[in-house]
Design an enzyme around this catalytic site. Structure first.
Site, PDB file in Angstrom:
ATOM      1  N   GLY A 122       0.837  -1.210   0.000  1.00  0.00           N
ATOM      2  CA  GLY A 122       0.000   0.000   0.000  1.00  0.00           C
ATOM      3  C   GLY A 122       0.865   1.251   0.000  1.00  0.00           C
TER       4      GLY A 122
ATOM      5  N   ASP B  77       0.510   1.456   8.463  1.00  0.00           N
ATOM      6  CA  ASP B  77       0.017   0.587   9.540  1.00  0.00           C
ATOM      7  C   ASP B  77       0.936   0.600  10.763  1.00  0.00           C
ATOM      8  OD1 ASP B  77      -1.815  -0.005   7.631  1.00  0.00           O
ATOM      9  OD2 ASP B  77      -1.278  -2.113   7.393  1.00  0.00           O
TER      10      ASP B  77
ATOM     11  N   THR C 230       5.069   1.812   5.864  1.00  0.00           N
ATOM     12  CA  THR C 230       3.658   1.439   5.955  1.00  0.00           C
ATOM     13  C   THR C 230       2.931   2.386   6.908  1.00  0.00           C
ATOM     14  OG1 THR C 230       2.007  -0.184   6.679  1.00  0.00           O
ATOM     15  CG2 THR C 230       4.142  -0.412   7.687  1.00  0.00           C
TER      16      THR C 230
END
Ligand code: F6P
Length: 412
Positions: A11, A142, A140
């Site tokens: 991503g 995340d 990331t």
């Protein structure tokens, strides 16, 4: 001096191109001849979809735009390399292409899935005694990579979440009747990014009323009970919930409503619809106005509100990767090590990629409140330095200017 190659994977983030620039500039400064880019990561490499990056960045304006441009300039992929054993032909093909291009070092900017690619390629390289070095550059939103204090991309996404949450809270209070807003935040199985909603609270803002992270088993009835209690105290309720919250039987909350069909090469289900499901449950139980706000891709590519700290660290991680490879390392990933909190200081350090690949680092339970519906100040303290300072876009005609890949792949 030989050539290097770099790819972006997984991503995107608001600062992944700063890492690309860090690799490009550092390699050039250290005397690399050609810097090649894989278009769509390792998948592009296998298709010989490769560009010479010096044909893309001709002026300082190009590189200035690159660090202000969100998402992955080179394009990305979610492609899992097969296990080495039994699939040697795939690896022979990759190394044949790399040798034809006279590559001495390979860089992959990505998260824990992408580090699986670095692990396999470096293991195979060692097996066949190749001179090519393989280094991972972390990335990331995340923030779920092991070993590193945090990941480039997280700070900017957290800044966006905190700022947007403040705006949602202001909007939610305009009417004199109850409104419950449920904000759905990305992060798959780790709640780091959702936790950033807590940063909205301050002397100018009430802050969110509850935060639900995937680290805690989600109970829909308890959630509704909490909403009921909150509504007794205030008319406007704002709740941040991770896309990855799961109920006791292991299903994602979004699966309770929608049938999730799409699964990527790493076996990850596409998660979306959690806020919509919960908002409809609130409406059903209390019959009040609700808003389901799914931030989706907005939160990972908001370069207009990028954190300068994040951008600088992303650039440094790219540079440190080149340094590591040129000094002889392979099978490593660059990590960020926080050496001081006040003043905030962070350095880069290479770590064995085997300890990072495919591992998900979760929010420590001691940073979550006992009722599982909020986060503790320690977590706010951890995130706060990462969202600091800004970098202005180059505004043209009232809009941020970006750069995009125009060169057709010429290297076949
Ligand atoms: O790479 C991280 C991430 O942004 C997660 O937070 C999210 O679940 C996922 O990617 C979405 O991926 P995709 O773009 O493949 O739908």
């Amino acid at each position: 001096m030989k050539n290097i190659i770099v790819g972006q994977s997984g991503g995107p983030t608001a600062v992944i191109n700063s890492s690309l620039l860090g690799v490009y500039k550092t390699a050039k400064d250290r005397g690399a001849d050609k810097v090649y880019g894989m278009v769509h990561g390792i998948k592009g490499l296998l298709d010989r979809n490769i560009v010479d990056l010096s044909t893309c960045f001709k002026t300082n304006l190009d590189t200035d735009l690159l660090k202000r441009t969100p998402s992955s300039f080179l394009g990305s992929c979610r492609y899992k390399l097969p296990d080495i054993e039994g699939n040697e032909d795939t690896y022979e093909k990759i190394f044949k292409i790399l040798n034809e291009l006279d590559i001495c070092a390979f860089f992959y900017i990505g998260g824990n899935d992408s580090m699986d690619t670095i692990t396999k390629l470096s293991d195979y390289g060692i097996q066949i005694k190749s001179h090519i070095r393989f280094i991972g550059v972390p990335k990331t939103i995340d923030n779920d990579l092991a070993i590193t204090d945090h990941t480039p991309g997280y700070g900017s996404a957290a800044k966006y979440i905190a700022a947007t949450t403040k705006e949602i809270i202001r909007d939610g209070r305009v009417y004199d009747y109850p409104v419950v807003s449920v904000i759905e935040v990305m992060g798959r199985n780790a709640g780091w990014l959702t936790a950033a909603a807590a940063l909205s609270e301050g002397e100018d803002c009430e802050g969110v009323d509850a935060i639900y992270l995937p680290e805690i088993v989600f109970d829909v009835d308890k959630f509704l009970e909490n909403v009921g209690n909150l509504l007794k105290k205030d008319r406007s309720i704002v709740i941040a919930v991770s896309e990855g919250v799961k109920v006791a039987d292991g299903r994602y909350v979004c699966e309770l409503a929608d049938h999730v069909d799409y699964v990527d090469a790493f076996g990850h289900k596409q998660l979306a619809g959690t806020a919509r499901y919960l908002a409809s449950k609130i409406d059903e139980k209390y019959g009040i106005k609700t808003r389901a706000i799914e931030l989706s891709s907005l939160q990972r590519c908001a370069s207009h509100i990028m954190s300068r700290v994040d951008m600088t660290e992303a650039f440094n991680a790219g540079g440190a990767a080149v340094k590591a490879a040129f000094e002889g390392l392979t099978g490593h990933v660059i990590t960020l090590k926080r050496v001081s909190d006040d003043p905030y200081m962070c350095i880069t350090e290479p770590a064995d990629v085997h300890f990072v690949a495919n591992v998900e680092k979760k929010v420590p339970l001691e940073w979550i409140t006992d009722d599982g519906a909020n986060v503790k100040p320690e977590l706010v303290h951890y995130i706060m330095p990462l969202i600091q300072a800004e970098i202005a876009p180059l505004w043209i005609n009232g809009l941020p200017r970006h750069i995009r890949l125009m060169t057709k792949s010429t290297i076949k």
